[in-house]
Design a protein around this motif. Structure first.
Motif, PDB file in Angstrom:
ATOM      1  N   ASP A  29       0.487  -1.402  -0.106  1.00  0.00           N
ATOM      2  CA  ASP A  29       0.179  -0.008  -0.025  1.00  0.00           C
ATOM      3  C   ASP A  29       0.848   1.314   0.003  1.00  0.00           C
ATOM      4  OD1 ASP A  29       0.961  -0.265   2.392  1.00  0.00           O
ATOM      5  OD2 ASP A  29      -1.053   0.093   3.558  1.00  0.00           O
ATOM      6  N   GLU A  33      -4.307   2.132  -0.625  1.00  0.00           N
ATOM      7  CA  GLU A  33      -4.927   0.854  -0.655  1.00  0.00           C
ATOM      8  C   GLU A  33      -5.583   0.740  -1.906  1.00  0.00           C
ATOM      9  OE1 GLU A  33      -7.322   0.337   2.655  1.00  0.00           O
ATOM     10  OE2 GLU A  33      -5.852   0.059   4.041  1.00  0.00           O
ATOM     11  N   GLU A  34      -6.070   1.816  -2.540  1.00  0.00           N
ATOM     12  CA  GLU A  34      -6.864   1.880  -3.933  1.00  0.00           C
ATOM     13  C   GLU A  34      -5.963   1.447  -5.125  1.00  0.00           C
ATOM     14  OE1 GLU A  34      -9.367   4.636  -6.663  1.00  0.00           O
ATOM     15  OE2 GLU A  34      -8.604   5.400  -4.924  1.00  0.00           O
ATOM     16  N   GLU A  36      -3.254  -0.342  -4.872  1.00  0.00           N
ATOM     17  CA  GLU A  36      -2.569  -1.609  -4.488  1.00  0.00           C
ATOM     18  C   GLU A  36      -3.626  -2.524  -4.912  1.00  0.00           C
ATOM     19  OE1 GLU A  36      -2.790  -5.000  -0.823  1.00  0.00           O
ATOM     20  OE2 GLU A  36      -2.508  -2.856  -0.227  1.00  0.00           O
ATOM     21  N   ALA A  37      -5.047  -2.401  -4.758  1.00  0.00           N
ATOM     22  CA  ALA A  37      -6.163  -3.252  -5.363  1.00  0.00           C
ATOM     23  C   ALA A  37      -6.157  -3.196  -6.998  1.00  0.00           C
ATOM     24  CB  ALA A  37      -7.541  -2.564  -4.897  1.00  0.00           C
ATOM     25  N   VAL A  41      -4.713  -7.351  -7.279  1.00  0.00           N
ATOM     26  CA  VAL A  41      -5.749  -8.404  -7.276  1.00  0.00           C
ATOM     27  C   VAL A  41      -5.721  -9.567  -8.347  1.00  0.00           C
ATOM     28  CG1 VAL A  41      -8.376  -8.650  -7.501  1.00  0.00           C
ATOM     29  CG2 VAL A  41      -7.433  -6.903  -6.029  1.00  0.00           C
ATOM     30  N   ARG A  58      -9.146  -7.831   2.917  1.00  0.00           N
ATOM     31  CA  ARG A  58      -8.107  -6.717   2.304  1.00  0.00           C
ATOM     32  C   ARG A  58      -8.887  -5.913   1.197  1.00  0.00           C
ATOM     33  NH1 ARG A  58      -2.721  -6.730   3.481  1.00  0.00           N
ATOM     34  NH2 ARG A  58      -1.238  -5.010   2.109  1.00  0.00           N
ATOM     35  N   TYR A  59      -9.754  -6.754   0.488  1.00  0.00           N
ATOM     36  CA  TYR A  59     -10.247  -5.972  -0.747  1.00  0.00           C
ATOM     37  C   TYR A  59     -11.809  -5.793  -0.934  1.00  0.00           C
ATOM     38  CZ  TYR A  59      -5.351  -6.834  -1.873  1.00  0.00           C
ATOM     39  OH  TYR A  59      -4.194  -6.817  -1.862  1.00  0.00           O
ATOM     40  N   TYR A  62     -13.695  -2.690  -2.507  1.00  0.00           N
ATOM     41  CA  TYR A  62     -13.374  -2.411  -3.975  1.00  0.00           C
ATOM     42  C   TYR A  62     -14.446  -3.428  -4.687  1.00  0.00           C
ATOM     43  CZ  TYR A  62      -9.575  -0.216  -1.880  1.00  0.00           C
ATOM     44  OH  TYR A  62      -8.868   0.619  -1.073  1.00  0.00           O
ATOM     45  N   VAL A  65     -13.345  -6.983  -6.282  1.00  0.00           N
ATOM     46  CA  VAL A  65     -13.286  -8.267  -5.628  1.00  0.00           C
ATOM     47  C   VAL A  65     -14.516  -9.138  -6.163  1.00  0.00           C
ATOM     48  CG1 VAL A  65     -15.342  -7.801  -3.684  1.00  0.00           C
ATOM     49  CG2 VAL A  65     -13.307  -9.219  -3.452  1.00  0.00           C
ATOM     50  N   SER A  68     -12.693 -11.350  -8.752  1.00  0.00           N
ATOM     51  CA  SER A  68     -11.739 -12.219  -7.866  1.00  0.00           C
ATOM     52  C   SER A  68     -12.370 -13.398  -7.369  1.00  0.00           C
ATOM     53  CB  SER A  68     -10.781 -11.318  -7.178  1.00  0.00           C
ATOM     54  OG  SER A  68     -11.785 -10.859  -5.990  1.00  0.00           O
ATOM     55  N   TYR A 218      -6.719   0.235 -13.480  1.00  0.00           N
ATOM     56  CA  TYR A 218      -6.504  -1.245 -13.627  1.00  0.00           C
ATOM     57  C   TYR A 218      -6.165  -1.686 -15.159  1.00  0.00           C
ATOM     58  CZ  TYR A 218      -9.084  -2.031  -9.172  1.00  0.00           C
ATOM     59  OH  TYR A 218      -9.623  -1.812  -7.819  1.00  0.00           O
TER      60      TYR A 218
END
Length: 297
Positions: A29, A33-34, A36-37, A41, A58-59, A62, A65, A68, A218
């Motif tokens: 992070d 965190e945004e 990171e995701a 992911v 953790r996610y 968002y 997920v 995922s 992304y």
């Protein structure tokens, strides 16, 4: 710096064919965190290195997920908590897409079948088969997103005979907000194509279009995910045109995923050796690393 510039920091989490957050040379992070995701992911999901519980811890906040957990559900059924979280995100995204200031409204009327699919999407229904009309429209939608911001055109009349011709202008900057605002939608539409139209020419073409990527985009993760799909699917000869068009950071990511496969690494090495330059990686350095890997295998 941009999202593509920090891609290598996140890929440093790879070691010996596994992606582990604690292996990264920076804290996951380090940019929030945004971010990171957006970058992590897809790596965790594809390598099966994380459980449903860890994904949710953790996610869960968002929307990505949902994608995922769709992957995870292929091996282990989701419990009620996970299904409820997915349903909550899907309802919220439906509302967001319909808001008056939503960038998705640019696509909603043009692609009604895509709109209907997304509006009715449920995590428990994603393995259904869909007819070709929806797949065609998904391809057109993804093509539109990758083309949007690159070209504008207008029909103009020429001189005396009155014939028409198109005036085409290349924009100086690309619009890639869809990979910031709508990653779940783009990953799920892509997932449908990968499953039901795996050799889609549109996905291959989209990989050749380089979009600008903010830190929280992304797009870098999507590009790696789609590239890996074709790398595993296509015959080595069929992959050559695509492999020669991929940035070396993507080639590097593919090598990390297939680090124990001598044939795959040798194939990737050829792409690197044929490259004169790259924006992010020194070709000679990556080639040296891949040669060392081949020697160890």
């Amino acid at each position: 710096m941009c999202g593509l510039c920090i891609e290598g920091i996140f890929l440093s989490g790879w070691e010996n064919g596994s992606f582990i957050l604690t292996n990264m040379r920076e804290a996951p992070d380090f940019m929030g965190e945004e971010v990171e995701a957006a970058h992590v992911v897809a790596e965790l999901v594809i390598t099966d290195m994380i459980s449903v519980e860890n994904l949710l811890s953790r996610y869960a906040k968002y929307p990505i997920v949902v994608w995922s957990l769709y992957y995870t559900a292929q091996k282990n059924p989701l419990d009620e908590e996970a299904i409820t979280i997915c349903a909550t995100h899907l309802r919220a995204q439906k509302v967001r897409r319909a808001m008056s200031n939503s960038s998705w409204l640019l696509l909603q009327d043009t692609f009604p079948l895509v709109t209907e699919f997304l509006d009715k999407m449920k995590i428990t229904d994603l393995n259904e088969r869909y007819d070709s009309s929806l797949l065609d429209e998904i391809e057109c939608c993804l093509l539109s997103i990758h083309a949007r911001g690159y070209y504008s055109w207008e029909i103009a009349s020429s001189t005396p005979d009155g014939g028409n011709f198109a005036i085409i202008e290349l924009h100086e900057s690309e619009k890639s907000e869809f990979f910031v605002d709508w990653p779940l939608e783009l990953f799920m539409l892509t997932e449908v194509l990968c499953r039901l139209r795996p050799t889609s020419w549109v996905l291959r073409l989209a990989l050749s279009v380089k979009l600008y990527a903010p830190f929280n985009s992304y797009y870098p993760a999507w590009r790696r995910y789609v590239a890996n799909h074709f790398f595993e699917l296509l015959d080595p000869l069929d992959f050559i045109p695509l492999g020669n068009s991929l940035p070396l950071m993507v080639i590097h990511a593919l090598a990390q995923r297939h680090i124990h496969n001598n044939v795959r690494i040798t194939q990737l090495l050829e792409f690197v050796e044929n490259r004169q330059s790259d924006e992010q990686i020194v070709p000679e350095q990556l080639a040296r690393e891949l040669r060392d890997t081949v020697k160890r295998l």
